[in-house]
Design a protein around this motif. Structure first.
Motif, PDB file in Angstrom:
ATOM      1  N   SER A   1       0.821  -1.209   0.000  1.00 48.46           N
ATOM      2  CA  SER A   1       0.000   0.000   0.000  1.00 48.46           C
ATOM      3  C   SER A   1       0.854   1.257   0.000  1.00 48.46           C
ATOM      4  CB  SER A   1      -0.933  -0.002   1.215  1.00 48.46           C
ATOM      5  OG  SER A   1      -0.185   0.018   2.427  1.00 48.46           O
TER       6      SER A   1
ATOM      7  N   ALA B   1      -6.448  -1.228  -2.416  1.00 53.21           N
ATOM      8  CA  ALA B   1      -7.105  -2.313  -1.689  1.00 53.21           C
ATOM      9  C   ALA B   1      -8.347  -2.791  -2.428  1.00 53.21           C
ATOM     10  CB  ALA B   1      -7.468  -1.843  -0.278  1.00 53.21           C
ATOM     11  N   GLY B   2      -9.088  -1.855  -3.010  1.00 53.88           N
ATOM     12  CA  GLY B   2     -10.277  -2.241  -3.760  1.00 53.88           C
ATOM     13  C   GLY B   2      -9.949  -3.052  -4.996  1.00 53.88           C
TER      14      GLY B   2
ATOM     15  N   SER C   1      -7.228  -4.863  -5.468  1.00 55.51           N
ATOM     16  CA  SER C   1      -6.729  -6.168  -5.030  1.00 55.51           C
ATOM     17  C   SER C   1      -7.867  -7.047  -4.533  1.00 55.51           C
ATOM     18  CB  SER C   1      -5.678  -5.985  -3.925  1.00 55.51           C
ATOM     19  OG  SER C   1      -4.546  -5.284  -4.404  1.00 55.51           O
ATOM     20  N   PHE C   2      -8.866  -6.441  -3.906  1.00 53.98           N
ATOM     21  CA  PHE C   2     -10.029  -7.213  -3.450  1.00 53.98           C
ATOM     22  C   PHE C   2     -10.764  -7.824  -4.636  1.00 53.98           C
ATOM     23  CE2 PHE C   2     -14.471  -7.670  -2.257  1.00 53.98           C
ATOM     24  CZ  PHE C   2     -14.376  -8.331  -1.044  1.00 53.98           C
TER      25      PHE C   2
ATOM     26  N   GLY D   1      -6.153  -5.593   0.597  1.00 54.44           N
ATOM     27  CA  GLY D   1      -7.381  -5.913  -0.107  1.00 54.44           C
ATOM     28  C   GLY D   1      -7.526  -7.398  -0.409  1.00 54.44           C
TER      29      GLY D   1
ATOM     30  N   ARG E   1     -10.241 -10.218   0.972  1.00 52.53           N
ATOM     31  CA  ARG E   1     -10.995 -11.081   0.069  1.00 52.53           C
ATOM     32  C   ARG E   1     -10.845 -12.554   0.448  1.00 52.53           C
ATOM     33  NH1 ARG E   1      -8.236 -11.131  -5.331  1.00 52.53           N
ATOM     34  NH2 ARG E   1      -6.990 -12.653  -4.181  1.00 52.53           N
TER      35      ARG E   1
END
Length: 281
Positions: free
Chosen positions: A79, A213-214, A216-217, A230, A234
């Motif tokens: 990050s 993070a979004g 990667s999620f 992220g 998940r």
């Protein structure tokens, strides 16, 4: 700032204003520590599946027996690198375009302004998702996708600031003396807009962290065996009832970092607002 006693220093350190800075410093130390994490963070150990206890790793182990704390450090490094890369490249590109557009003016400014409006017509995160899906997963592609949509805010701010400063006396005097345009922009104009751009950069860091993070999620960011907050969230959602620490650890870390960076940006903006400060006094 002077402290009359140890009690005054202690009261300041525990005050709300210094907490965001402490969280950011902890994030930075975690990111640096992530570079020294050994191979244990990526090795599978079936004997430690979802283990959590006093004699185990600080935050237990994930669904593959990997230590959650070590992977949390790797996620902090991911990050931080993404946020640093996105903010640096977005600020350089956006500031250059915005300052040049406002300073030159004319049809150049109109064309650039229309391009900015086109980018603003699309939701930033959705455009980043589309670019990341086209380019494929990977930290470099995530940075490129976020820079593609992130330079616009810096360009708008730099353009607005330049429009209000380009007719000042010292800039007109530099023009009269025949100073080259690039020197006028670099020496006489850019230092005056660094403060508001710095505030924008703090919010850009928070936005880059949550966007990475979004992505990667959704599986469009960092791929295994590398770790991202992220992707950790998940993977942990499938075991939320039996091992909530898999989601709580990266989720709380993500929330605290984004909140702390935003609060630092608010504090810096309030510090630069001279009119509001004088009204409070």
């Amino acid at each position: 700032m002077q402290f009359q006693s140890i009690r005054d220093l202690r009261n300041y350190l525990v005050s709300f204003k210094v907490l965001p800075l402490l969280v950011v410093l902890i994030w930075l130390m975690m990111a640096v520590s992530g570079a020294f994490v050994g191979d244990e963070a990526t090795q599978i150990d079936l004997k430690k599946l979802l283990a959590f206890g006093v004699d185990q790793s600080w935050l237990g182990y994930d669904e593959l027996g990997r230590p959650v704390w070590d992977r949390l450090l790797m996620g902090a490094q991911t990050s931080f690198l993404v946020a640093l890369g996105v903010v640096v490249f977005s600020s350089i590109i956006g500031t250059t375009i915005g300052v040049y557009s406002a300073y030159v003016g004319g049809w150049t400014d109109k064309v650039i302004l229309k391009i900015i409006d086109v980018f603003l017509a699309f939701p930033g995160l959705l455009l980043a998702i589309a670019l990341a899906a086209i380019l494929g997963p990977g930290i470099e592609n995530v940075v490129f996708a976020l820079v593609t949509v992130g330079w616009v805010s810096y360009a708008r701010l730099a353009r607005a600031q330049t429009l209000s400063l380009r007719n000042r006396e010292h800039i007109q005097a530099a023009k009269a003396f025949g100073v080259p345009t690039y020197l006028i922009l670099w020496r006489h104009l850019l230092p005056l807009i660094l403060a508001p751009l710095g505030v924008e950069a703090t919010f850009g860091i928070a936005g880059a962290v949550i966007s990475e993070a979004g992505l990667s999620f959704l599986g469009l960011g960092v791929q295994a065996p590398d770790a991202s907050w992220g992707s950790m969230i998940r993977e942990g959602t499938r075991y939320l009832l039996v091992a909530p620490h898999l989601v709580l650890a990266p989720g709380l870390a993500l929330m605290m970092v984004v909140l702390a960076v935003n609060l630092l940006g608010d504090q810096w903006r309030d510090h630069l607002d001279v009119k509001a400060k004088s009204r409070r006094e």
